[in-house]
Scaffold this motif. Structure first.
Motif, PDB file in Angstrom:
ATOM      1  N   LEU A 137       0.860  -1.233  -0.025  1.00 11.65           N
ATOM      2  CA  LEU A 137      -0.184   0.016   0.168  1.00 11.65           C
ATOM      3  C   LEU A 137       0.882   1.246   0.029  1.00 11.65           C
ATOM      4  CD1 LEU A 137      -3.025  -0.892   2.345  1.00 11.65           C
ATOM      5  CD2 LEU A 137      -2.931  -1.233  -0.216  1.00 11.65           C
ATOM      6  N   LEU A 138       2.304   1.114   0.065  1.00  8.75           N
ATOM      7  CA  LEU A 138       3.112   2.257   0.145  1.00  8.75           C
ATOM      8  C   LEU A 138       3.199   2.730  -1.440  1.00  8.75           C
ATOM      9  CD1 LEU A 138       5.871   1.597   2.769  1.00  8.75           C
ATOM     10  CD2 LEU A 138       4.026   3.469   2.802  1.00  8.75           C
ATOM     11  N   GLN A 139       2.985   1.810  -2.422  1.00  6.68           N
ATOM     12  CA  GLN A 139       3.198   1.952  -3.795  1.00  6.68           C
ATOM     13  C   GLN A 139       2.028   2.816  -4.517  1.00  6.68           C
ATOM     14  OE1 GLN A 139       6.087   2.100  -5.168  1.00  6.68           O
ATOM     15  NE2 GLN A 139       7.130   0.532  -3.905  1.00  6.68           N
ATOM     16  N   ARG A 140       2.372   3.337  -5.594  1.00  7.72           N
ATOM     17  CA  ARG A 140       1.264   3.938  -6.230  1.00  7.72           C
ATOM     18  C   ARG A 140      -0.176   3.351  -6.598  1.00  7.72           C
ATOM     19  NH1 ARG A 140       2.540   7.157 -11.742  1.00  7.72           N
ATOM     20  NH2 ARG A 140       4.033   8.225 -10.584  1.00  7.72           N
ATOM     21  N   SER A 312     -13.929  14.693   8.757  1.00  9.08           N
ATOM     22  CA  SER A 312     -12.439  14.832   8.183  1.00  9.08           C
ATOM     23  C   SER A 312     -11.992  13.573   7.422  1.00  9.08           C
ATOM     24  CB  SER A 312     -11.695  14.829   9.473  1.00  9.08           C
ATOM     25  OG  SER A 312     -11.515  13.566  10.067  1.00  9.08           O
ATOM     26  N   ILE A 313     -12.726  12.782   7.047  1.00  4.58           N
ATOM     27  CA  ILE A 313     -12.379  11.764   6.189  1.00  4.58           C
ATOM     28  C   ILE A 313     -13.084  12.175   4.750  1.00  4.58           C
ATOM     29  CG2 ILE A 313     -13.141   9.186   5.455  1.00  4.58           C
ATOM     30  CD1 ILE A 313     -13.167   8.761   8.750  1.00  4.58           C
ATOM     31  N   ARG A 314     -11.882  12.525   3.941  1.00  8.88           N
ATOM     32  CA  ARG A 314     -12.011  13.176   2.665  1.00  8.88           C
ATOM     33  C   ARG A 314     -12.266  12.144   1.604  1.00  8.88           C
ATOM     34  NH1 ARG A 314     -14.748  16.263   3.645  1.00  8.88           N
ATOM     35  NH2 ARG A 314     -14.492  17.504   1.650  1.00  8.88           N
ATOM     36  N   THR A 338      -6.193  10.552  -5.542  1.00  7.91           N
ATOM     37  CA  THR A 338      -5.939  11.729  -4.501  1.00  7.91           C
ATOM     38  C   THR A 338      -6.498  11.301  -2.956  1.00  7.91           C
ATOM     39  OG1 THR A 338      -8.410  12.398  -5.067  1.00  7.91           O
ATOM     40  CG2 THR A 338      -6.431  13.815  -6.004  1.00  7.91           C
ATOM     41  N   ARG A 341      -4.024   5.209   0.260  1.00  9.26           N
ATOM     42  CA  ARG A 341      -4.300   3.912   0.223  1.00  9.26           C
ATOM     43  C   ARG A 341      -4.711   3.192   1.397  1.00  9.26           C
ATOM     44  NH1 ARG A 341      -0.915   0.699  -3.985  1.00  9.26           N
ATOM     45  NH2 ARG A 341      -2.647  -0.503  -3.986  1.00  9.26           N
ATOM     46  N   GLU A 343      -6.006   4.657   3.681  1.00  7.70           N
ATOM     47  CA  GLU A 343      -7.536   5.031   4.205  1.00  7.70           C
ATOM     48  C   GLU A 343      -8.446   4.064   3.455  1.00  7.70           C
ATOM     49  OE1 GLU A 343      -8.068   9.159   4.253  1.00  7.70           O
ATOM     50  OE2 GLU A 343      -9.412   8.843   6.034  1.00  7.70           O
TER      51      GLU A 343
ATOM     52  N   VAL B 115      10.757   2.104  -1.205  1.00  3.66           N
ATOM     53  CA  VAL B 115       9.914   2.425   0.247  1.00  3.66           C
ATOM     54  C   VAL B 115      10.409   1.254   1.362  1.00  3.66           C
ATOM     55  CG1 VAL B 115       7.773   3.383  -0.713  1.00  3.66           C
ATOM     56  CG2 VAL B 115       8.243   0.772  -0.520  1.00  3.66           C
ATOM     57  N   PHE B 118      10.916   2.707   4.728  1.00  2.00           N
ATOM     58  CA  PHE B 118       9.738   3.603   5.159  1.00  2.00           C
ATOM     59  C   PHE B 118       9.745   3.306   6.878  1.00  2.00           C
ATOM     60  CE2 PHE B 118       5.253   3.905   6.270  1.00  2.00           C
ATOM     61  CZ  PHE B 118       5.076   5.251   5.811  1.00  2.00           C
ATOM     62  N   ALA B 174      -4.372  17.168  -1.674  1.00  2.00           N
ATOM     63  CA  ALA B 174      -4.031  15.720  -2.220  1.00  2.00           C
ATOM     64  C   ALA B 174      -3.373  15.709  -3.556  1.00  2.00           C
ATOM     65  CB  ALA B 174      -5.668  15.098  -2.432  1.00  2.00           C
ATOM     66  N   ALA B 310       6.156   8.035   0.396  1.00  2.00           N
ATOM     67  CA  ALA B 310       5.760   6.930  -0.396  1.00  2.00           C
ATOM     68  C   ALA B 310       4.868   7.263  -1.252  1.00  2.00           C
ATOM     69  CB  ALA B 310       4.902   5.900   0.804  1.00  2.00           C
ATOM     70  N   PRO B 311       4.807   6.740  -2.497  1.00  2.00           N
ATOM     71  CA  PRO B 311       3.765   7.481  -3.425  1.00  2.00           C
ATOM     72  C   PRO B 311       2.463   7.184  -3.218  1.00  2.00           C
ATOM     73  CG  PRO B 311       5.510   5.732  -4.414  1.00  2.00           C
ATOM     74  CD  PRO B 311       5.631   5.561  -2.813  1.00  2.00           C
ATOM     75  N   SER B 312       1.922   6.314  -2.492  1.00  2.00           N
ATOM     76  CA  SER B 312       0.540   6.307  -1.931  1.00  2.00           C
ATOM     77  C   SER B 312       0.175   7.332  -1.055  1.00  2.00           C
ATOM     78  CB  SER B 312       0.271   4.953  -1.243  1.00  2.00           C
ATOM     79  OG  SER B 312       0.649   5.040  -0.013  1.00  2.00           O
ATOM     80  N   ILE B 313       1.066   7.999  -0.381  1.00  2.00           N
ATOM     81  CA  ILE B 313       0.789   9.089   0.636  1.00  2.00           C
ATOM     82  C   ILE B 313       0.580  10.219  -0.054  1.00  2.00           C
ATOM     83  CG2 ILE B 313       1.725  10.677   2.188  1.00  2.00           C
ATOM     84  CD1 ILE B 313       2.830   8.031   3.643  1.00  2.00           C
ATOM     85  N   ARG B 314      -0.607  10.822  -0.514  1.00  2.00           N
ATOM     86  CA  ARG B 314      -1.109  11.674  -1.309  1.00  2.00           C
ATOM     87  C   ARG B 314      -1.245  13.009  -0.506  1.00  2.00           C
ATOM     88  NH1 ARG B 314       0.733  10.633  -5.214  1.00  2.00           N
ATOM     89  NH2 ARG B 314      -0.700  11.992  -6.541  1.00  2.00           N
ATOM     90  N   SER B 340      -7.160  13.719   4.631  1.00  2.00           N
ATOM     91  CA  SER B 340      -7.617  13.285   5.985  1.00  2.00           C
ATOM     92  C   SER B 340      -6.840  13.905   7.098  1.00  2.00           C
ATOM     93  CB  SER B 340      -7.161  11.765   6.089  1.00  2.00           C
ATOM     94  OG  SER B 340      -6.976  11.238   7.047  1.00  2.00           O
ATOM     95  N   GLU B 343      -3.941  11.824   8.696  1.00  2.00           N
ATOM     96  CA  GLU B 343      -2.767  11.462   7.928  1.00  2.00           C
ATOM     97  C   GLU B 343      -2.009  13.027   8.012  1.00  2.00           C
ATOM     98  OE1 GLU B 343      -3.244  10.537   4.035  1.00  2.00           O
ATOM     99  OE2 GLU B 343      -1.424   9.280   3.893  1.00  2.00           O
TER     100      GLU B 343
END
Lengths: 468, 468
Positions: A137-140, A312-314, A338, A341, A343, B115, B118, B174, B310-314, B340, B343
């Motif tokens: 889930l760290l990856q895109r 707050s959960i967007r 956006t 992952r 979340e 990652v 991480f 985001a 990390a790529p998944s952290i938008r 969020s 986050e």
């Protein structure tokens, strides 16, 4: 016009001085709520400053909720408690320069929701599990949203809202506003958009800032009519059929099928169905989404977790018909997701494991009992009637004796900040004496006191004497 | 033109058949990498189908990475391994209909990041703490981003990047793409935007889909020149001065000050400084951000956690100068945050407690040693030279003997998928024989094998015989 003294030699820029002069004047009560501010033109002429100085100051005042703009009418002071630090500007959200939205004593805003039942332990447990258990889930991720979340949403929407869609039709994104901006790009530049009037202001400003054509759509008791759509030359209409915002009406089945017929009867016509608070129905029969009735692929379904789970959960979603899905793939070719992952993974499990559905049932009960305390007590006030209360987290309150300004002023005297229906009108003339009351954020322990004050504000003379 | 057979009586729509015919042809090798597809016009005429059918099919092919569009040139087959399920389309990201981006054996994409370091345990611990410890984070937050995160970012950017800003100037959102879309709205409709050429394709498509005017900005060895900006009539230029993407050059100080002078010398001129991978510098002296040199308030600074963390952290941010901040408040008056709050709270603590800075140091060392293994080995191949490797996660590799197509084809024969520099060119003619090599996502244990294959691909004849 009141005398304005701008210290031209002051250190702060002109717009800032102007802004400060108005904002402090509104806080101190020098300007009264609902008072019209001088026009930009008059102010430029009077002060000998540039148009952009005045525009900037007014934009700041609007942005921070001191003032609201009414198209074709001008700028008006918001319903604001003089000098009360605890009073937040109403719907416009937290002030940009403020640290956080202050908690209101009596929160009748339409944006408030109750988070006291939020499934903390499940949320925390699932967060822990996905962080440790899913390093991928760290990856895109997928730009449309992770497939697990889309599959879970598709199953949930089918079961609870009658929405018929494949996970491939769902686009997950950071809030309805973001997704609306994306959605607009799927339509040709000359598309004419229609918005319910009264209705949400946010989409109006998104569309205008993107240079799109917008028409206001007046409504009858059942919402927008196909004839209005036809007449106004609209091809894409944004509707809230489950619980119209702010009127609270539910578009009945026959009107729905006529609207769908309108959409299907010419190319490039679409209905955007914003199902923003459909989770909460208090009557016997929940009304399924229009999307499920649409055989022609002309409905775009929009929903969000922000009102049901927490503000707050967007995370919101679009369900696109096939025809628009192709355009989405073209428009979004360079887009990235956006939403975190993590979340998404937590939300997918909340849905799949039934935690979300159970939570919604408990939340519905909480809102149902709050509503049951409020409505009869308000309707017992002489002159008061209520409408639009069949679902969602707000209703309209009408008063036979007071007009809107009086209703608001009398409530304000009792320390209760409300918004009138006219605040949501763009071109429409609201019926006199109507306020929009949200109860999602109203704390249960404050209800009795709120009712006591509203009785004092709106009740008849002898009620005041009886002090009940 | 190859013979295309479309089964008009087939169940699937025409665009889908056309899409399938091309995509399967590309996978099977019937179309060669970099081959030009027939023009839309020719295809419409040949098949007797509508323009929109062909457009939809081509948009899908582009969206899924089979094909890329070059403005004013046409559509070209991507560098794609014939029928290899493991081969992902390069830069365009995961295919919309694919479940997840497949892991590549030899990841030389420019979007890959490592990652493996991480900070999981800190991440998990902080997540737990903010979920249990901060119930207020369920409520709606500041639309600009939570003040704690903005304060932490402002301190971090000042210390590590020389950015001078107050937390009030930061807008958290985001992803860079979302923030770019927001940013564009701060400029008048007739603004002409300039983009580095070669450069990022994403902003180009964002701008065009918003109907904005875009000019390509050719560069010399130090990047874009003020003369080019002047000549092209641009007023807002998007630059990557720390490590130009994809050229890898760093804009030197004198050029920076001339660019700043250009911006300051007329109203409404701005430079957008995308500092996307500035965290990683391998030389002695890190180059501070241009934003810190800007006395006139004409630089917008853009950064993101997606490449460093990390790529998944938008989560990305804008730093706006005062003049644009006012416009932001006006444009965003109805906006809500797109990130969020949990986050945001976790990121704020990662920054404030120094965890992020320590993590970046470890990450820099990891990338430095990977780079140190790759560069000398590649430069040892006869004919090969490298440029743009002073920072970031990619560099350019040039070959004196092979042109770009040959370089890519030879690497592909060895199972290594690369992108040529021309893929990033809009109007520019890339120098022959240059490929763009990212190493952020290349796994360390695959480096030796990757080098062996690249030597086999690009080495001289006798090297092949020596098999080194």
């Amino acid at each position: 016009m009141q005398q304005i003294t701008l210290e031209l030699e002051g250190k702060s820029p002109m717009y800032e001085q102007l802004y400060t002069w108005f904002s402090s004047g509104i806080r101190s009560g020098r300007f009264r709520a609902r008072e019209k501010l001088p026009s930009k033109w008059a102010l430029c002429a009077h002060l000998g400053v540039s148009q952009s100085t005045v525009e900037t100051a007014y934009a700041l005042l609007v942005s921070e909720g001191y003032v609201h703009a009414r198209p074709r009418s001008g700028y008006f002071v918001s319903d604001f408690v003089p000098d009360a630090a605890a009073a937040a500007p109403a719907e416009t959200g937290p002030a940009a320069r403020q640290v956080a939205p202050p908690v209101r004593d009596f929160d009748f805003s339409t944006s408030g929701v109750d988070v006291s039942l939020f499934p903390y332990s499940a949320w925390a447990k699932l967060n822990r599990e996905v962080i440790y258990g899913s390093p991928e889930l760290l990856q895109r991720g997928d730009r449309q949203g992770d497939p697990e979340l889309r599959a879970a949403l598709s199953a949930f929407l089918s079961e609870y809202r009658g929405v018929r869609c494949a996970p491939e039709q769902i686009v997950v994104g950071a809030g309805i506003e973001y997704l609306s901006g994306l959605l607009v790009q799927l339509f040709p530049p000359d598309t004419v958009f229609g918005l319910e009037d009264p209705g949400y202001a946010a989409l109006d400003s998104t569309l205008r800032s993107m240079g799109r054509a917008v028409r206001d759509l007046p409504m009858d008791a059942d919402g927008v009519t196909p004839e209005t759509l036809e007449r106004s030359g609209v091809s894409v209409a944004y509707l809230t059929p489950s619980h119209q915002f702010p009127m609270g009406l539910t578009v009945p089945a026959d009107r729905r099928s006529r609207l769908l017929h309108w959409a299907a009867s010419a190319p490039e016509r679409y209905l955007i169905e914003d199902d923003y608070d459909s989770e909460f129905r208090y009557g016997a029969r929940p009304v399924p989404a229009m999307q499920g009735m649409d055989g022609a692929g002309r409905v775009i379904y929009v929903g969000t977790f922000s009102r049901s789970l927490a503000p707050s959960i967007r995370v919101a979603w679009l369900v696109l018909p096939e025809s628009l899905l192709r355009r989405y793939h073209a428009v979004a070719a360079h887009s990235l997701s956006t939403v975190s992952r993590y979340e998404q993974a937590v939300l997918a499990r909340l849905l799949r494991e039934g935690i979300y559905a159970r939570y919604l049932r408990r939340l519905l009960n909480l809102y149902r009992s709050r509503r049951a305390r409020l409505l009869p007590a308000l309707e017992a006030i002489e002159g008061v009637s209520v409408s639009g209360s069949g679902g969602g987290l707000h209703f309209l309150l009408h008063h036979a004796r007071y007009d809107e300004a009086e209703l608001l002023a009398r409530a304000r005297e009792q320390g209760i900040i409300l918004r009138g229906l006219s605040a949501y009108c763009r071109d429409c003339a609201p019926p006199g004496g109507t306020v929009v009351m949200g109860f999602g954020g109203l704390r249960d322990e404050r209800i009795e006191e709120a009712l006591r004050r509203l009785r004092a504000a709106w009740g008849c003379g002898y009620c005041h004497e009886r002090k009940d």
